[in-house]
Design a protein around this motif. Structure first.
Motif, PDB file in Angstrom:
ATOM      1  N   GLY A 167       7.412  -2.892  -2.276  1.00  0.00           N
ATOM      2  CA  GLY A 167       6.885  -2.436  -0.999  1.00  0.00           C
ATOM      3  C   GLY A 167       6.958  -3.498   0.090  1.00  0.00           C
ATOM      4  O   GLY A 167       7.526  -3.250   1.167  1.00  0.00           O
ATOM      5  N   TYR A 226       5.289  -1.936  -7.286  1.00  0.00           N
ATOM      6  CA  TYR A 226       5.072  -1.704  -5.851  1.00  0.00           C
ATOM      7  C   TYR A 226       4.628  -2.957  -5.113  1.00  0.00           C
ATOM      8  O   TYR A 226       4.896  -3.104  -3.912  1.00  0.00           O
ATOM      9  CB  TYR A 226       4.039  -0.598  -5.656  1.00  0.00           C
ATOM     10  CG  TYR A 226       2.658  -0.951  -6.167  1.00  0.00           C
ATOM     11  CD1 TYR A 226       1.741  -1.601  -5.344  1.00  0.00           C
ATOM     12  CD2 TYR A 226       2.275  -0.642  -7.473  1.00  0.00           C
ATOM     13  CE1 TYR A 226       0.478  -1.941  -5.806  1.00  0.00           C
ATOM     14  CE2 TYR A 226       1.020  -0.972  -7.936  1.00  0.00           C
ATOM     15  CZ  TYR A 226       0.122  -1.623  -7.112  1.00  0.00           C
ATOM     16  OH  TYR A 226      -1.120  -1.971  -7.577  1.00  0.00           O
ATOM     17  N   GLY A 273       0.818  -1.210   0.000  1.00  0.00           N
ATOM     18  CA  GLY A 273       0.000   0.000   0.000  1.00  0.00           C
ATOM     19  C   GLY A 273       0.849   1.257   0.000  1.00  0.00           C
ATOM     20  O   GLY A 273       0.561   2.221  -0.725  1.00  0.00           O
ATOM     21  N   ILE A 274       1.916   1.244   0.802  1.00  0.00           N
ATOM     22  CA  ILE A 274       2.822   2.398   0.832  1.00  0.00           C
ATOM     23  C   ILE A 274       3.503   2.581  -0.529  1.00  0.00           C
ATOM     24  O   ILE A 274       3.634   3.701  -1.041  1.00  0.00           O
ATOM     25  CB  ILE A 274       3.871   2.227   1.948  1.00  0.00           C
ATOM     26  CG1 ILE A 274       3.191   2.250   3.323  1.00  0.00           C
ATOM     27  CG2 ILE A 274       4.937   3.321   1.857  1.00  0.00           C
ATOM     28  CD1 ILE A 274       4.122   1.928   4.480  1.00  0.00           C
ATOM     29  N   TRP A 296       2.327   1.713  -3.402  1.00  0.00           N
ATOM     30  CA  TRP A 296       1.324   2.230  -4.340  1.00  0.00           C
ATOM     31  C   TRP A 296       1.129   3.728  -4.150  1.00  0.00           C
ATOM     32  O   TRP A 296       1.049   4.492  -5.126  1.00  0.00           O
ATOM     33  CB  TRP A 296       0.012   1.484  -4.123  1.00  0.00           C
ATOM     34  CG  TRP A 296      -1.106   1.967  -4.999  1.00  0.00           C
ATOM     35  CD1 TRP A 296      -1.281   1.723  -6.327  1.00  0.00           C
ATOM     36  CD2 TRP A 296      -2.202   2.819  -4.600  1.00  0.00           C
ATOM     37  NE1 TRP A 296      -2.418   2.358  -6.789  1.00  0.00           N
ATOM     38  CE2 TRP A 296      -2.997   3.035  -5.750  1.00  0.00           C
ATOM     39  CE3 TRP A 296      -2.572   3.398  -3.388  1.00  0.00           C
ATOM     40  CZ2 TRP A 296      -4.155   3.808  -5.705  1.00  0.00           C
ATOM     41  CZ3 TRP A 296      -3.728   4.172  -3.339  1.00  0.00           C
ATOM     42  CH2 TRP A 296      -4.502   4.369  -4.495  1.00  0.00           C
ATOM     43  N   LEU A 297       1.059   4.167  -2.892  1.00  0.00           N
ATOM     44  CA  LEU A 297       0.893   5.596  -2.614  1.00  0.00           C
ATOM     45  C   LEU A 297       2.080   6.414  -3.118  1.00  0.00           C
ATOM     46  O   LEU A 297       1.920   7.551  -3.563  1.00  0.00           O
ATOM     47  CB  LEU A 297       0.712   5.820  -1.112  1.00  0.00           C
ATOM     48  CG  LEU A 297      -0.617   5.346  -0.506  1.00  0.00           C
ATOM     49  CD1 LEU A 297      -0.588   5.475   1.013  1.00  0.00           C
ATOM     50  CD2 LEU A 297      -1.790   6.132  -1.088  1.00  0.00           C
ATOM     51  N   LEU A 298       3.275   5.809  -3.031  1.00  0.00           N
ATOM     52  CA  LEU A 298       4.490   6.506  -3.480  1.00  0.00           C
ATOM     53  C   LEU A 298       4.728   6.350  -4.978  1.00  0.00           C
ATOM     54  O   LEU A 298       5.724   6.858  -5.497  1.00  0.00           O
ATOM     55  CB  LEU A 298       5.708   5.975  -2.710  1.00  0.00           C
ATOM     56  CG  LEU A 298       5.711   6.237  -1.199  1.00  0.00           C
ATOM     57  CD1 LEU A 298       6.932   5.584  -0.546  1.00  0.00           C
ATOM     58  CD2 LEU A 298       5.696   7.745  -0.908  1.00  0.00           C
ATOM     59  N   ASN A 299       3.836   5.612  -5.640  1.00  0.00           N
ATOM     60  CA  ASN A 299       3.968   5.360  -7.084  1.00  0.00           C
ATOM     61  C   ASN A 299       5.282   4.665  -7.425  1.00  0.00           C
ATOM     62  O   ASN A 299       5.921   4.954  -8.438  1.00  0.00           O
ATOM     63  CB  ASN A 299       3.853   6.678  -7.870  1.00  0.00           C
ATOM     64  CG  ASN A 299       3.502   6.440  -9.333  1.00  0.00           C
ATOM     65  OD1 ASN A 299       2.849   5.450  -9.680  1.00  0.00           O
ATOM     66  ND2 ASN A 299       3.949   7.330 -10.203  1.00  0.00           N
TER      67      ASN A 299
END
Length: 347
Positions: free
Chosen positions: A39, A35, A25-26, A28-31
């Motif tokens: 991640g 990921y 999830g992190i 994905w948020l950071l693109n």
């Protein structure tokens, strides 16, 4: 900081996968590129180094490999079959590359990091970690230092390869499953049963990662012949990649910070050397085969066997080619490493 220590393997697996899911999830948020692998690998590694007990149970690991193998095999088509005639040239390049990595990495570790020749050779091996550690234990070598150096190399390559591919212009924004209609439930169940059977048979003859290669072969044959068209659903493939990323990170579970500090510089040095050699070896092979340089680089990068195959699939590289090159790397290593060890042993 004290992490909770789950009392059983089941709870440890659940805890590890949850940490991996948070890492995805992190990412994905950071693109972050890929990921769903990077991640979990990073966050589970950090949790392990912080003292948490990390691990993935063997049954879940095998389920993950079966799903990824079936998904990767679905990308095999007639174009890949036609290209197989040109692959032997890549195998020659791989043989030279493995030898160069062993020789130069051994010199680097012995010259600048205080390894003796035998330990330096084992720490330099570009793959086959269980095989390497077994020989290290039998020979009375420093298993912890060799393991830490190898683990740093594996994690570093997992992190570096996507960014190198991105710098080379590879599109990392595509789907992790090939294009096509979703496979029906009955077909998927039959394929899964056949895949497990193939994996068991390959395991008996000691093929590397049998629960990944078996499903790949089953899926590839089914798709090339048209017997089982379709791809796996994303909701099934995505968690498998997250589990694989978490599995990569578990290599640092139980590693003490002082051991990591001692092995970090050596591992990073070997990684840089390996990436440089892989790039040098990939350039002439890419020109000769008429394939993109980034594709050859992923096939030549000495990362984790399962990781590189999965990463190649995400990057849109011929799954058969990547798998064949990495299997050839392990076979060459199995033959060359014992011979070089025999010459490195003091008389």
């Amino acid at each position: 900081m004290k992490w909770p220590r789950p009392p059983s393997d089941t709870l440890t697996t659940v805890f590890t996968v949850c940490i991996g899911a948070v890492g995805a999830g992190i990412g994905w948020l950071l693109n972050a590129p890929i990921y769903m692998l990077l991640g979990p690998a990073v966050l589970v590694s950090l949790a392990g180094l912080a003292g948490a007990r990390m691990g993935v149970s063997l049954p879940l690991r095998n389920i993950c490999f079966v799903v990824i193998g079936l998904s990767v095999g679905a990308g095999f088509d007639q174009n890949a079959v036609d290209a197989m005639l040109r692959w032997p040239l890549a195998f020659v390049g791989m043989a030279v590359l493995v030898w160069a990595m062993l020789v130069l990495s051994r010199w680097l570790l012995a010259r600048f990091f205080g390894f003796d020749r035998r330990a330096a050779l084992l720490a330099s091996a570009p793959g086959h970690l269980s095989f390497v550690l077994a020989m290290a234990a039998d020979g009375g070598d420093n298993v912890v230092r060799i393991s830490t150096t190898q683990s740093v190399r594996l994690l570093s390559l997992t992190l570096v390869v996507p960014f190198v591919a991105l710098a080379m212009g590879v599109d990392l924004g595509g789907s992790i499953v090939p294009d096509g209609p979703v496979m029906c439930g009955v077909t998927l169940l039959v394929m899964a049963v056949l895949s497990v059977g193939a994996g068991v048979l390959l395991g008996r003859i000691r093929v590397p990662a049998p629960m990944l290669i078996g499903p790949m072969l089953v899926s590839s044959l089914a798709h090339v012949t048209g017997l089982a068209p379709g791809v796996l659903p994303l909701w099934l493939v995505m968690p498998a990649y997250v589990v694989l990323g978490a599995l990569i990170g578990t290599r640092f579970s139980g590693v003490r910070l002082d051991d990591l500090t001692k092995g970090l510089a050596a591992g990073l040095a070997v990684t840089c050397l390996a990436v440089g050699l892989a790039l040098l070896g990939a350039i002439p092979v890419a020109m000769a085969l008429g394939m993109p340089l980034a594709h050859i680089l992923v096939a030549f990068a000495p990362g984790g066997f399962e990781t590189m195959i999965a990463m190649g699939s995400v990057l849109g590289i011929s799954p058969g080619f990547v798998a064949a090159c990495h299997m050839m790397r392990l076979f060459i290593l199995s033959a060359v490493l014992p011979l070089m060890l025999a010459r490195s042993t003091p008389r």
